[in-house]
Design a protein around this motif. Sequence first.
Motif, PDB file in Angstrom:
ATOM      1  N   GLY A   1      42.061  43.866  34.868  1.00  0.00           N
ATOM      2  CA  GLY A   1      40.777  44.488  35.141  1.00  0.00           C
ATOM      3  C   GLY A   1      40.471  45.555  34.120  1.00  0.00           C
ATOM      4  N   THR A   2      39.216  45.879  33.990  1.00  0.00           N
ATOM      5  CA  THR A   2      38.823  46.971  33.109  1.00  0.00           C
ATOM      6  C   THR A   2      37.745  47.776  33.806  1.00  0.00           C
ATOM      7  OG1 THR A   2      38.030  47.547  30.898  1.00  0.00           O
ATOM      8  CG2 THR A   2      37.033  45.643  31.913  1.00  0.00           C
ATOM      9  N   ASP A   3      37.592  49.017  33.390  1.00  0.00           N
ATOM     10  CA  ASP A   3      36.529  49.831  33.980  1.00  0.00           C
ATOM     11  C   ASP A   3      35.937  50.715  32.900  1.00  0.00           C
ATOM     12  OD1 ASP A   3      38.404  52.555  35.567  1.00  0.00           O
ATOM     13  OD2 ASP A   3      38.323  51.857  33.511  1.00  0.00           O
TER      14      ASP A   3
ATOM     15  N   LEU B   1      32.307  50.541  35.037  1.00  0.00           N
ATOM     16  CA  LEU B   1      32.205  49.095  35.098  1.00  0.00           C
ATOM     17  C   LEU B   1      33.508  48.533  35.649  1.00  0.00           C
ATOM     18  CD1 LEU B   1      30.609  46.500  34.308  1.00  0.00           C
ATOM     19  CD2 LEU B   1      31.881  46.561  32.158  1.00  0.00           C
ATOM     20  N   ILE B   2      33.441  47.855  36.776  1.00  0.00           N
ATOM     21  CA  ILE B   2      34.615  47.214  37.377  1.00  0.00           C
ATOM     22  C   ILE B   2      34.531  45.730  37.051  1.00  0.00           C
ATOM     23  CG2 ILE B   2      35.950  46.851  39.474  1.00  0.00           C
ATOM     24  CD1 ILE B   2      35.613  49.784  38.773  1.00  0.00           C
ATOM     25  N   ARG B   3      35.466  45.280  36.243  1.00  0.00           N
ATOM     26  CA  ARG B   3      35.428  43.891  35.775  1.00  0.00           C
ATOM     27  C   ARG B   3      36.842  43.331  35.771  1.00  0.00           C
ATOM     28  NH1 ARG B   3      34.999  41.563  30.165  1.00  0.00           N
ATOM     29  NH2 ARG B   3      33.876  39.593  30.340  1.00  0.00           N
ATOM     30  N   VAL B   4      37.013  42.158  36.343  1.00  0.00           N
ATOM     31  CA  VAL B   4      38.313  41.502  36.367  1.00  0.00           C
ATOM     32  C   VAL B   4      38.165  40.112  35.770  1.00  0.00           C
ATOM     33  CG1 VAL B   4      40.240  40.731  37.782  1.00  0.00           C
ATOM     34  CG2 VAL B   4      38.978  42.776  38.440  1.00  0.00           C
TER      35      VAL B   4
ATOM     36  N   SER C   1      41.926  33.068  30.433  1.00  0.00           N
ATOM     37  CA  SER C   1      41.014  31.973  30.070  1.00  0.00           C
ATOM     38  C   SER C   1      39.565  32.427  30.076  1.00  0.00           C
ATOM     39  CB  SER C   1      41.210  30.795  31.038  1.00  0.00           C
ATOM     40  OG  SER C   1      42.528  30.295  30.973  1.00  0.00           O
ATOM     41  N   ASN C   2      39.369  33.727  30.202  1.00  0.00           N
ATOM     42  CA  ASN C   2      38.039  34.360  30.207  1.00  0.00           C
ATOM     43  C   ASN C   2      37.212  33.982  31.433  1.00  0.00           C
ATOM     44  OD1 ASN C   2      36.370  36.256  29.009  1.00  0.00           O
ATOM     45  ND2 ASN C   2      35.245  34.765  27.783  1.00  0.00           N
ATOM     46  N   ASN C   3      37.880  33.644  32.532  1.00  0.00           N
ATOM     47  CA  ASN C   3      37.179  33.457  33.804  1.00  0.00           C
ATOM     48  C   ASN C   3      36.946  34.828  34.430  1.00  0.00           C
ATOM     49  OD1 ASN C   3      37.304  30.524  33.801  1.00  0.00           O
ATOM     50  ND2 ASN C   3      39.494  30.756  34.183  1.00  0.00           N
ATOM     51  N   GLU C   4      35.731  35.096  34.824  1.00  0.00           N
ATOM     52  CA  GLU C   4      35.364  36.400  35.390  1.00  0.00           C
ATOM     53  C   GLU C   4      35.329  36.299  36.911  1.00  0.00           C
ATOM     54  OE1 GLU C   4      32.317  39.274  33.533  1.00  0.00           O
ATOM     55  OE2 GLU C   4      31.212  38.244  35.138  1.00  0.00           O
ATOM     56  N   TYR C   5      36.056  37.190  37.581  1.00  0.00           N
ATOM     57  CA  TYR C   5      36.154  37.160  39.039  1.00  0.00           C
ATOM     58  C   TYR C   5      35.418  38.319  39.697  1.00  0.00           C
ATOM     59  CZ  TYR C   5      39.881  33.920  37.820  1.00  0.00           C
ATOM     60  OH  TYR C   5      40.593  32.882  37.282  1.00  0.00           O
ATOM     61  N   CYS C   6      35.119  39.348  38.937  1.00  0.00           N
ATOM     62  CA  CYS C   6      34.412  40.507  39.501  1.00  0.00           C
ATOM     63  C   CYS C   6      33.666  41.218  38.394  1.00  0.00           C
ATOM     64  CB  CYS C   6      35.411  41.457  40.167  1.00  0.00           C
ATOM     65  SG  CYS C   6      34.683  43.032  40.694  1.00  0.00           S
ATOM     66  N   LEU C   7      32.445  41.602  38.667  1.00  0.00           N
ATOM     67  CA  LEU C   7      31.658  42.406  37.729  1.00  0.00           C
ATOM     68  C   LEU C   7      30.685  43.251  38.535  1.00  0.00           C
ATOM     69  CD1 LEU C   7      30.882  43.134  34.812  1.00  0.00           C
ATOM     70  CD2 LEU C   7      29.192  41.297  34.899  1.00  0.00           C
TER      71      LEU C   7
END
Length: 375
Positions: free
Chosen positions: A54-56, A71-74, A78-84
Amino acid sequence: MIDPESMAQLRKELRERMVEDRKLLEELRAEVRSGLGGARRIMPRQTTAVSLVGTDGGNNRVEFDPFMAQLIRVVDSSNNEYCLEVVTPTSDLVALSKRHLEDGSAKSPLGKMMKFLGVTFLWELSPMIKKPPATPSPSWVQVYRELTEWAVLFSLLREKDYGTDTVIVWDGLLRSKVFSTTLFADLRKGIEEALRAQKAKRRNIYVVGVAKHSKVLQRYRLAMMLEGTMRTDYPCYADVSRELEQNAYVWSEYARGGEVETGEVNKFVAGKMFFVKFGGRPRDPIWPVDLLETQLSDAQLIFGSLLADAIEGFPVPFYPRCLQRAHENAALVDFDMDILQQGIVNAIRESLGESAPVLDELALIDADPAGKRYG
């Protein structure tokens, strides 16, 4: 600057302290001999390895953001995004909770984890998130980020269908102190149930936590070198005893595993620590790695599966490449960061209404005048 006489005195005292503390080093060497298992060779295996990270906003510096938007991003390797999503330290926690779970209906991975753990609001999930109307600490956003990462991992294990045996690499050790009471222990049991369900579908899914740093490794690194521990010409791993972990951590409960039958119940730890060296030279880096306690018998298979991926590690050598790809995918840089920055400015402009032109004036003011002298 320190004058020469003071420097000489300082060196003299340093030598005296080091001589006096030599006993401590001998004690550390003795602990390594008794508490660190013998190095075992890692044999290569072929298994899919996928990482999640994750990144923020703290990882992505925004030049102008008076509201401290995070920014909450997981994403995974494989660059699949599960949360933004975007939150601020002053976000409405009731509304944020309902964004994930409302009237018993889960709307996101975090909502599904909350429902599984039997909580309705975020402040029930972690004591570090204060219940309104208490004034929240700005650090609650980092806690929220970690909770989101655990929720995505939980969702991947329970809901995704895998085409082959897979190693899921967690960024960090498999332990956490952000959950309330015994909720992390309940989550650990849920993870183990999900792994058993995957196994029933003839899929072996392994969870491993890889960290870049650990107080345990930091404490014993010199003693290990003096003892020649893991200084092999082949990839290897060694079992770290709970006693070594407890000696390194301020809070012993952060090293208390499920094998402890007496005393306080294990509420924070899901993993058992190993030291792992993926390189084939004596001085190659050693990493602290956690395996789930229920998968310790598969240590050789798991490390062997990570070996090929770690050998190809770049830019960090002999560190799982899948984890590094996930970090690259999660980071917002260049054009993406410019878009985010402009989005924040546009949102502020809309909220200011007739006062919006002040933003144009602000853009002409040097935000860092001292940088011309010290930059």
